[in-house]
Each structure stands twice: as C-alpha cells, then as structure tokens.
Scaffold this active site. Structure first.
Site, PDB file in Angstrom:
ATOM      1  CG  HIS A 159      -1.855  -0.926   1.037  1.00  0.00           C
ATOM      2  ND1 HIS A 159      -1.838  -1.775   2.383  1.00  0.00           N
ATOM      3  CD2 HIS A 159      -3.465  -1.154   0.207  1.00  0.00           C
ATOM      4  CE1 HIS A 159      -3.257  -2.579   2.260  1.00  0.00           C
ATOM      5  NE2 HIS A 159      -3.447  -2.150   0.966  1.00  0.00           N
ATOM      6  CE  LYS A 204     -12.351  -6.294   2.806  1.00  0.00           C
ATOM      7  NZ  LYS A 204     -11.244  -5.774   2.001  1.00  0.00           N
ATOM      8  NE  ARG A 206      -2.572  -7.829  -4.273  1.00  0.00           N
ATOM      9  CZ  ARG A 206      -3.857  -8.069  -3.609  1.00  0.00           C
ATOM     10  NH1 ARG A 206      -2.643  -8.550  -2.366  1.00  0.00           N
ATOM     11  NH2 ARG A 206      -5.211  -8.440  -3.747  1.00  0.00           N
ATOM     12  CB  SER A 233      -4.620  -6.245   4.530  1.00  0.00           C
ATOM     13  OG  SER A 233      -4.375  -5.190   3.928  1.00  0.00           O
TER      14      SER A 233
END
Length: 166
Positions: free
Chosen positions: A17, A41, A91, A128
C-alpha cells in the site's frame, strides 16, 4: 489542484500500500488515503485504529491526507471531495479483472477516472489477509508492514526485540 484518492480498508496497511500511495503522491498534488469499512468483512482493527496507523505511516510525507470514506458510494465521495482520480494498485491480472468493472461504473456515475499502478515485484504477494494470517501463525511480518502496524499487532514486544522467523 489535482487530487486523487487511494481507497481501501487497510486492515492492516502494508508496504505494498505504501509503495503505491507514495508513487501516487508523485503524480498528484494531494492524495487522500480513504479508509473504508466493508460490512461484509471481519476486521482485526477498528476504523479509528486503521486511520491512526495510516496517519502515523504517512506523517512525514507531504501531500497525503488520511480520512474515513464514510457511508455511501466511493464515486460520490470523490465528487464531494473534488477528486479527479481513484488510484488502485494492481498485483495481478485477477486484481485488474476485479477492479475494471468498478472503475467503469465510477466513471459513468460521476466522471471520476481510475488510474491503475502496477505493484513493485517484491510486493506482489502482499495482502492484508496474508499479513494477518502469517502473523497469527507466528511468522515474522516486520519486512512487510510499517512500524505503526507492528506496534499494534504485538504491543507487548518492542519492534527491535521481536524474533525473526524464517
């Protein structure tokens, strides 16, 4: 002023990040690190803790502001804040496949563009979720997260005294 937003839940913020946000700061006059809450989440850190970690992490960098997104659509948040671009780090091609429909919808809703920045090679594996999993199983994550995260994950162990596991 060219203003961009880097949205995310940042639970926790990691070096991937940081790298994308720092690069965005070189492209825009101001970058808002917009900390969001996705109610689907389960979070390890509260919204306030995630904001505090991001503020501590970016305190020495000019042009970066950290704030909560709040309720509602990201596109509407961008319109209200005068944001011209959303910056997203990629990514892999699966990230692109996930982000492209949202980018198109955001542009059609309010005209905000999305800028995709490819992640640096040594951060491609970071997420994360993976950070939390590795830490939870006793792995050393100190190379992957800023100090603001390390001190909150294991507050009883000074950062410099944590064992390094291979």
């Amino acid at each position: 002023m060219r203003r961009a937003v880097c949205p995310g839940s940042f639970d926790p913020i990691h070096n991937g990040h940081l790298e994308v946000i720092a690069r965005a700061a070189g492209l825009f006059d101001e970058v808002i690190v917009a900390v969001s809450t996705n109610y689907a989440k389960k979070y390890r850190f509260s919204l306030e803790e995630r904001i505090d970690m991001a503020k501590e992490t970016f305190a020495s960098l000019r042009g970066i502001v950290v704030e909560p997104v709040g309720e509602g659509l990201l596109a509407e948040y961008c319109r209200q804040r005068g944001v011209s671009a959303i910056v997203k780090g990629l990514r892999s091609s699966s990230d692109f496949d996930y982000e492209l429909p949202m980018a198109t919808m955001n542009r059609q809703l309010t005209g905000v563009e999305t800028v995709f920045l490819p992640a640096e090679g040594h951060y491609l594996h970071l997420s994360s979720t993976l950070i939390k999993e590795v830490f939870g199983l006793g792995g050393d994550i100190s190379d992957f997260v800023p100090r603001s995260v390390l001190k909150r994950l294991a507050p009883d162990t000074p950062v410099q005294n944590r064992p390094r596991k291979v």
